[in-house]
Design an enzyme around this catalytic site. Structure first.
Site: not given
Ligand code: PMP
Length: 311
Positions: A62, A158-160, A164
């Site tokens: 990420s 991406a766990k960006a 969120y």
């Protein structure tokens, strides 16, 4: 939230209350940060972190996608997490780990090349993300007005941190309308994922889950596919439309925090029996057997924190 004793921050363990940042931290203003969500379960052999290496690898990937240069290797970050679980002396069954990296203080303006990179891991005791009752009876989902951002304008893989905002708006809308959780479609109108979990449905005995074209490459989704196929179920990855969801026999969400959460209702339509379905119950129980170390076949996914050499 339940505070713990220590947080690992830039290579050191600091007291929970001392893990602080400046108000001009770059990420607070411009949103470029990366996170992971990993879980440790209390097994008969002490705490075991589930798929630790896969989660840490995803954090590093990420960061690569979002141009954040984390100055620690996967192995170093794995050790930090193992040591953190040990040092905090947890007692409960469920510990959530949040490794993350963000841009710190000292540079303003969007161009972030010279902004300092900060890396931390927090861990705390955290029970069922969507509630104990939801785990037994199923939750109510709303297909919300927000869609997952298109691949042309965002990086959903991406766990960006920035992704969120979309999840938060979706979740807020769902709860504000009296539901428990949001289901998001992609920009083409096909099911993408929930605000923080992946979607599965069952129709005529077949388990169906969407590809990750417009969703996070979920580690739990991958585990559930492997596990269900091992148990003899047919699992198909294909696009799913809204109408198919409404007439599914069963449906459930998966995720590190969501684990296996049954879906009882979507947009005023009961799903199947309107409670946890039979196959969902089997998958749920098999998943807990794996994460709590009760299934030898999947033990390679568990890192027992008391077994790892400290040197
Ligand atoms: N989608 C999103 C947007 C999420 O935040 C999560 C939770 N990390 C998931 C799916 C599930 O991913 P995983 O199974 O790797 O926890």
């Amino acid at each position: 939230m339940d505070a713990a004793k220590y947080i690992w921050m830039n290579g050191k363990f600091v007291a929970w209350d001392d893990a602080k940042v400046h108000v001009l931290t770059h990420t607070i203003h411009y949103g470029n940060g990366v996170i992971e969500g990993t879980k440790a379960y209390k097994t008969e052999k002490g705490y075991a972190i589930f798929r630790l290496n896969d989660h840490t690898k995803r954090l590093k990937e990420s960061a690569k996608m979002t141009l954040i240069d984390i100055p620690y290797s996967v192995a170093e970050l794995n050790l930090a997490q193992i040591e953190l679980v040990r040092k905090n002396e947890f007692t409960g069954d469920n510990v959530y780990l949040r490794p993350f990296s963000f841009l710190g203080y000292g540079v303003m303006g969007l161009y972030h090349k010279d902004a300092p990179v900060e890396t931390a891991v927090a861990a705390w005791e955290w029970g069922a993300y969507l509630g104990e009752e939801g785990m037994r009876k199923g939750i109510r989902l709303k297909i919300v007005s927000m869609t997952r951002p298109a691949n042309t304008s965002n990086m959903g893989k991406a766990k960006a941190t920035a992704n969120y905002l979309n999840s938060q708006m979706a979740k807020y809308e769902a709860i504000d309308c009296g539901y428990d959780e949001a289901l998001l479609l992609d920009d083409q109108g096909y099911v993408a994922e929930a605000s923080g979990a992946s979607f599965f449905m069952i129709k005529d005995g077949e388990i169906i889950t969407p590809p990750n074209d417009n969703a996070l490459a979920s580690i739990t989704q991958k585990t559930v596919i492997e596990m269900a196929e091992d148990m003899g179920y047919t699992v198909t990855r294909r696009r799913i439309t809204r109408e198919e969801v409404y007439v599914a026999d069963e449906a459930f969400l998966t995720g590190t925090a969501a684990e296996i959460t049954p879906i009882a209702l979507v947009d005023a339509r009961e799903i199947g029996c309107g409670s946890r379905g039979a196959i969902t119950a089997i998958i749920q129980s098999a998943y807990f057997d794996i994460v709590f170390g009760r299934n030898k076949k999947y033990e390679h996914y568990l890192t027992y924190v008391d077994n790892v050499d400290r040197n």
